[in-house]
Each structure stands twice: as C-alpha cells, then as structure tokens.
Design a protein around this motif. Structure first.
Motif, PDB file in Angstrom:
ATOM      1  N   ARG A 163      25.881  24.313 -31.269  1.00  0.00           N
ATOM      2  CA  ARG A 163      25.959  23.899 -32.547  1.00  0.00           C
ATOM      3  C   ARG A 163      24.468  24.383 -32.968  1.00  0.00           C
ATOM      4  O   ARG A 163      23.453  24.630 -32.125  1.00  0.00           O
ATOM      5  N   SER A 244      21.333  28.673 -41.490  1.00  0.00           N
ATOM      6  CA  SER A 244      22.715  28.832 -42.171  1.00  0.00           C
ATOM      7  C   SER A 244      22.538  29.323 -43.437  1.00  0.00           C
ATOM      8  O   SER A 244      23.342  30.277 -44.097  1.00  0.00           O
ATOM      9  N   THR A 257      31.172  30.395 -43.416  1.00  0.00           N
ATOM     10  CA  THR A 257      29.955  29.763 -42.769  1.00  0.00           C
ATOM     11  C   THR A 257      29.153  30.148 -41.691  1.00  0.00           C
ATOM     12  O   THR A 257      30.051  30.553 -40.892  1.00  0.00           O
ATOM     13  N   TYR A 259      28.725  28.158 -39.208  1.00  0.00           N
ATOM     14  CA  TYR A 259      29.238  27.534 -37.941  1.00  0.00           C
ATOM     15  C   TYR A 259      30.661  28.321 -37.754  1.00  0.00           C
ATOM     16  O   TYR A 259      31.066  28.226 -36.622  1.00  0.00           O
ATOM     17  N   GLU A 260      31.214  28.663 -38.987  1.00  0.00           N
ATOM     18  CA  GLU A 260      32.582  29.588 -38.414  1.00  0.00           C
ATOM     19  C   GLU A 260      32.369  30.762 -37.778  1.00  0.00           C
ATOM     20  O   GLU A 260      33.187  31.102 -36.850  1.00  0.00           O
ATOM     21  N   ARG A 263      29.986  29.097 -33.641  1.00  0.00           N
ATOM     22  CA  ARG A 263      30.621  28.230 -32.751  1.00  0.00           C
ATOM     23  C   ARG A 263      32.015  28.135 -32.926  1.00  0.00           C
ATOM     24  O   ARG A 263      32.921  28.318 -31.974  1.00  0.00           O
ATOM     25  N   HIS A 264      32.600  28.058 -34.232  1.00  0.00           N
ATOM     26  CA  HIS A 264      33.913  28.159 -34.475  1.00  0.00           C
ATOM     27  C   HIS A 264      34.660  29.549 -33.812  1.00  0.00           C
ATOM     28  O   HIS A 264      35.797  29.548 -33.037  1.00  0.00           O
TER      29      HIS A 264
END
Length: 317
Positions: A163, A244, A257, A259-260, A263-264
C-alpha cells in the motif's frame, strides 16, 4: 417517549429540558466523535476513518438529524434520509454513509443513550465502477514516463504491491537481505505515521530481484532508522499524496489511479500467473480471503478470448 410509556420504562427525568438537549443528535454525535478522536490518539482507530466520520456528519447527517432527539430516530427517519438526503449519491457511497451512521447508533446503544437500535434502510445492488489493472509491459512503459529521480519508489511499489502508505513508511531496517525480504510494520494514516499496519499485523514479503536491487541502492549510506525512500524535492520521506498526485498523476497520462497501477495490478498479475488465492492473500496482507477474491473477475476476463476462440474452432470443425 410514547414507546417508553408503552414498554413501561418511561422516566420523567429523562425528558426534562436539559436531558432533552443532551439527547439531541448534534450533541450526541459530537460526544461520539470526541471518543473516536481519542481512539486515534491511542492508535486504536485510523485517522482517515475519523476524518471520514467527521465529514459524513458535517456534510450529510447534521442538516437532517441535527435537531432530532436520538431516541426518536427510527426506521422511517433513516429511510427518508436515505431516499432524499442522499439522492444522486452512488450506492457504494450511500452504503458507506449508512454504515457509519449505524456505527454511531451502536455506540448510543452501548452507552445506554437509546434503548433499541433503529432498523436501517438496505441499499441493494452495486454501481461501483470496476477497478482496472495494468499488465507488466504497461507498467514498464509507465516507469519510462517517470523522471529518473522518482522512479525507484514507483517501481518498488509495482514490484511489491505494498500500500502507498506502507511504502512511504518503510525504513532501512525493514529490509532483510538474508531472504531477501521486506517486513511491513507501519503505515501512514492521513499525514501521521501509524506504528502498525491496516490489519494490525506485521507481514513478511519476499522481494523480487529487481525490488531487492532497488532496496539495496536506496539503503546505501543510511542508518537503519532512516526512511528507505527519500523525496529528492524535500529531502524528507515521501508522503502518500505526493506519490499518487505529484508524481503519478503529473507525469503519466495513464487513466488509472496509482493504487490501480501498483497494488491492484500486482495482485491481478499474480492471479493471472496462476498463484493460488491463499498465497496471494498472504502477499497482499488481506485480512479476509474475500478481499483477494474480488480480484479474480479481472483474471477471469483474460480467459474469455480463449473460450470464445474455442467456440469458433468447434463451429468451423
């Protein structure tokens, strides 16, 4: 009041002016938020969660429930709130707002502010947009768009799937060269360091050759307590929003994003490569397996062309 009279539990003192004032939603919710703030200080609650509760109260609850006596709020009032006050909100947002409100009423019941929990409107369906993922080649292309001085922190996120809050909170001594591996011990919650993880458990992640090479390069000439990654613009550790927004969003034109993209995508790639769910759960630090299972639909979508191709071959046979 009528309900208490019918049930034989009515007490006059509870309905005097001062008691009535204390029982107003606006006053009780402030007491609840103050307790949540203290939980943040004791590191029992994430600061971001507290901020969300505060935001829901300020932007949604107060206008509707503020002057209500909390004992008078029943299913009818909550249903009206869900139907009209949250009109235009996504189903996911409605569920989140009502879930937080339910948490407040659980607190009221526990503290004997109310005798019974009100029933809550059930929001059915799911209109949340599915998350997208990058394949490994697309990630390599994205890395090429990032200025050289910022690449290590972004690439390390791609290689480990941690994360972004955990990424920014890594210290030199979190790297174990003998495995080689990484121990995730802490994370950012808002702008504060939280000395435990989202699941309140440390987790050990094996490092790929590329991730270990990046770690070694960033450990050089540092003491064990120093941040693993230093922002060259501030000469301090990175903040999650900086990565980010000021790096990922600024330098790439990829409509995902961070995150996508990190991690995703990491989780999705593992599943597409045939890694079993339980192993992926351990690597990702998911508390429950169902969190990992949410990624399987993306991996399955990759198989659709093969199914369709087989159908055409059978038809032409």
């Amino acid at each position: 009041m009528n309900i208490e009279i019918k049930k034989g539990i009515f007490k006059v003192d509870n309905w005097k002016y001062e008691s009535l004032k204390d029982m107003l939603f606006e006053n009780q919710v402030e007491s609840w938020l103050e307790e949540k703030r203290l939980e943040v200080e004791r590191e029992e609650l994430a600061y971001e969660t507290y901020r969300v509760y505060e935001s829901y109260n300020r932007n949604h609850w107060q206008d509707f429930f503020g002057k209500y006596d909390v004992r008078d709020i029943k299913y009818a009032q909550i249903k009206e709130f869900a139907r009209f006050k949250m009109e235009g909100k996504s189903k996911k947002m409605k569920r989140n707002i009502l879930h937080a409100l339910h948490t407040f009423f659980v607190w009221c019941k526990k503290n004997e502010v109310i005798k019974e929990m009100p029933e809550f409107e059930v929001i059915k369906g799911n209109d949340a947009k599915p998350r997208k993922a990058l394949d490994y080649t697309s990630q390599r292309t994205a890395i090429g768009l990032i200025p050289l001085e910022y690449r290590d922190v972004v690439e390390f996120a791609f290689e480990t799937g941690v994360r972004v809050g955990e990424l920014c909170a890594l210290k030199v001594f979190d790297i174990n060269p003998d495995i080689p591996g990484l121990v995730v011990r802490r994370t950012y919650s808002g702008h504060r360091i939280k000395n435990n993880t989202k699941t309140n458990e440390n987790r050990l992640i094996p490092l790929s050759d590329k991730a270990f090479f990046i770690a070694q390069r960033n450990m050089k000439d540092k003491t064990p307590e120093q941040w693993l990654f230093i922002n060259p613009s501030t000469q301090r550790g990175y903040m999650p929003d900086y990565i980010s927004k000021k790096i990922w969003r600024k330098y790439t034109d990829i409509p995902l994003t961070f995150y996508e993209a990190s991690r995703h995508s990491f989780c999705t790639q593992l599943l597409e490569n045939g890694v079993d769910l339980k192993t992926v759960q351990l690597l990702m630090g998911h508390r429950e397996l169902r969190s990992t299972e949410a990624y399987t639909h993306i991996a399955i979508q990759k198989l659709l062309p093969y199914v369709n191709k087989r159908g055409k071959e059978l038809k032409n046979a």
